[in-house]
Motif scaffolding. Structure first.
Motif, PDB file in Angstrom:
ATOM      1  N   LEU A   1       0.836  -1.199   0.000  1.00 19.04           N
ATOM      2  CA  LEU A   1       0.000   0.000   0.000  1.00 19.04           C
ATOM      3  C   LEU A   1       0.876   1.256   0.000  1.00 19.04           C
ATOM      4  CD1 LEU A   1      -2.850   1.254   0.213  1.00 19.04           C
ATOM      5  CD2 LEU A   1      -2.636   1.093   2.702  1.00 19.04           C
TER       6      LEU A   1
ATOM      7  N   VAL B   1      -5.363  11.364   2.437  1.00 13.00           N
ATOM      8  CA  VAL B   1      -6.585  10.890   1.761  1.00 13.00           C
ATOM      9  C   VAL B   1      -7.491  10.135   2.729  1.00 13.00           C
ATOM     10  CG1 VAL B   1      -5.605  10.897  -0.578  1.00 13.00           C
ATOM     11  CG2 VAL B   1      -5.525   8.771   0.776  1.00 13.00           C
ATOM     12  N   ALA B   2      -6.897   9.412   3.688  1.00 15.09           N
ATOM     13  CA  ALA B   2      -7.731   8.701   4.674  1.00 15.09           C
ATOM     14  C   ALA B   2      -8.476   9.715   5.537  1.00 15.09           C
ATOM     15  CB  ALA B   2      -6.869   7.788   5.543  1.00 15.09           C
TER      16      ALA B   2
ATOM     17  N   LEU C   1     -11.058  -5.013   4.534  1.00  9.05           N
ATOM     18  CA  LEU C   1      -9.786  -4.629   3.916  1.00  9.05           C
ATOM     19  C   LEU C   1      -9.638  -5.304   2.555  1.00  9.05           C
ATOM     20  CD1 LEU C   1      -6.862  -3.519   4.005  1.00  9.05           C
ATOM     21  CD2 LEU C   1      -6.238  -5.531   5.331  1.00  9.05           C
TER      22      LEU C   1
ATOM     23  N   ASP D   1      -9.883   7.574  -3.293  1.00  9.23           N
ATOM     24  CA  ASP D   1     -10.975   7.134  -2.431  1.00  9.23           C
ATOM     25  C   ASP D   1     -10.789   5.674  -2.006  1.00  9.23           C
ATOM     26  OD1 ASP D   1     -13.563   8.130  -1.369  1.00  9.23           O
ATOM     27  OD2 ASP D   1     -14.340   6.376  -2.433  1.00  9.23           O
TER      28      ASP D   1
ATOM     29  N   ILE E   1      -7.918   3.901  -2.111  1.00  7.02           N
ATOM     30  CA  ILE E   1      -6.702   3.798  -1.291  1.00  7.02           C
ATOM     31  C   ILE E   1      -7.018   4.218   0.147  1.00  7.02           C
ATOM     32  CG2 ILE E   1      -4.470   4.943  -0.861  1.00  7.02           C
ATOM     33  CD1 ILE E   1      -3.850   4.696  -3.810  1.00  7.02           C
ATOM     34  N   ALA E   2      -7.826   5.271   0.284  1.00  3.57           N
ATOM     35  CA  ALA E   2      -8.227   5.733   1.620  1.00  3.57           C
ATOM     36  C   ALA E   2      -8.978   4.621   2.357  1.00  3.57           C
ATOM     37  CB  ALA E   2      -9.095   6.986   1.503  1.00  3.57           C
ATOM     38  N   ASP E   3      -9.905   3.971   1.678  1.00  7.61           N
ATOM     39  CA  ASP E   3     -10.676   2.902   2.325  1.00  7.61           C
ATOM     40  C   ASP E   3      -9.781   1.741   2.761  1.00  7.61           C
ATOM     41  OD1 ASP E   3     -13.182   4.105   2.263  1.00  7.61           O
ATOM     42  OD2 ASP E   3     -13.666   3.318   0.281  1.00  7.61           O
ATOM     43  N   VAL E   4      -8.858   1.342   1.888  1.00  6.16           N
ATOM     44  CA  VAL E   4      -7.930   0.263   2.254  1.00  6.16           C
ATOM     45  C   VAL E   4      -7.126   0.669   3.491  1.00  6.16           C
ATOM     46  CG1 VAL E   4      -5.882  -1.047   1.539  1.00  6.16           C
ATOM     47  CG2 VAL E   4      -7.741  -0.660  -0.106  1.00  6.16           C
ATOM     48  N   PHE E   5      -6.617   1.889   3.479  1.00 11.32           N
ATOM     49  CA  PHE E   5      -5.772   2.337   4.585  1.00 11.32           C
ATOM     50  C   PHE E   5      -6.578   2.468   5.882  1.00 11.32           C
ATOM     51  CE2 PHE E   5      -2.936   5.846   6.418  1.00 11.32           C
ATOM     52  CZ  PHE E   5      -2.010   4.938   6.913  1.00 11.32           C
ATOM     53  N   ILE E   6      -7.813   2.937   5.760  1.00  5.62           N
ATOM     54  CA  ILE E   6      -8.672   3.066   6.938  1.00  5.62           C
ATOM     55  C   ILE E   6      -8.907   1.698   7.592  1.00  5.62           C
ATOM     56  CG2 ILE E   6     -11.098   3.487   7.594  1.00  5.62           C
ATOM     57  CD1 ILE E   6     -10.980   5.996   5.713  1.00  5.62           C
ATOM     58  N   TYR E   7      -9.251   0.706   6.791  1.00  6.41           N
ATOM     59  CA  TYR E   7      -9.504  -0.616   7.383  1.00  6.41           C
ATOM     60  C   TYR E   7      -8.223  -1.271   7.886  1.00  6.41           C
ATOM     61  CZ  TYR E   7     -14.405  -0.462   6.064  1.00  6.41           C
ATOM     62  OH  TYR E   7     -15.732  -0.121   5.964  1.00  6.41           O
TER      63      TYR E   7
END
Lengths: 108, 108, 108, 108
Positions: free
Chosen positions: A75, A89-90, B32, B66, B68-74
């Protein structure tokens, strides 16, 4: 070590091995998804309760940390080659989610 | 904002919505992987060259950021509930990779 | 062997090992996604041209067949426990896709 | 309709839209994994019990059938372009699994 330093370390690591040719956005997105699948496989046969206690089993904990590391490494590489700031971005996404999903009212 | 602050923000966000019950390790590993799959889908029909230029298309760039943000958040949430330090485990993995994959010699 | 026979064989295989308790829809969806990720990883560093010729490398071909088998096995099991007819739902989806994506006109 | 007929239908569908150029092994493996991720996302916040009853909710059942269809469509296309016989390789894998995982003895 900070996330910025990890990003630089991973960039130098790829460069020193002449791996930049492989680290295209498409390939890195594949590698990220593949590693997320390996992480998933560590939890697939566990009950929710067993999954909660996963880190108390030293072997399983080591495998989980290893797969989480791989996901995070790809990532971070992907974000670097696309020039995306992961935390920024998060954070922007959480701003949008604050509006989409208002918090539960007190006492509800 | 630092990664530590993002971690805290995401923890508070889940708590304020009573979502901690859903944020089990098993469910977060699924979320994720699902988001990594959505990110993948943005690149699947692109040639390697088109994927390289993806960020120069504003709509595609916004979608990529968007996801990438979701992946990083989870990933950040999962690491938090498992008490894993993302940067630390990634760095330890790169240490091991230094040994497994020695750098290409100069001039090779 | 037909798909119906494979479905029965897999059901009997799980039953004989007392694995039905693990083969819940949620767990099988995870196993399917994990195996899809392993299949993905076989292609991730290949150029499009190398990926096209993948089956001419006997070792790679064996790995690809093995991962495709695993994906298909979990998909068949998942469809069985959910009582979904794989060919029927795929065919119905292609019907819908015929409308969504009209064929390219001749000579276009 | 048989699996062989579905395979032919999907091949003709791609050809009629000039999509064969996109249906490379690498791209189809990505599409398969992406759809597996979407299927996964339908189950991610459900308890094991809710996931067991998923098909009794008509809207959720329709979404599950739709995503299973997409996974199966891309798997069938991938097997076709690689000239892999899905049922044959799955059956051969179950043969190997019979040896790796002997059945539970009666009464154990």
């Amino acid at each position: 070590m900070s996330l910025a330093e990890l990003t630089t370390r991973l960039r130098d690591f790829a460069k020193a091995r002449d791996w930049e040719q492989f680290h295209t956005p498409k390939n890195l997105a594949m590698a990220l998804s593949g590693e997320a699948g390996e992480l998933l496989s560590l939890f697939q046969w566990l009950t929710p309760e067993q999954a909660m206690r996963a880190m108390s089993d030293p072997d399983l904990a080591a495998s989980i940390e290893d797969e989480i590391a791989d996901v995070f490494i790809y990532l971070t590489r992907l974000a670097d080659v696309l020039d995306v700031d992961l935390v920024k971005v998060a954070n922007a996404k959480v701003d949008r989610n604050e509006t989409r999903f208002p918090p539960k009212p007190e006492g509800a």
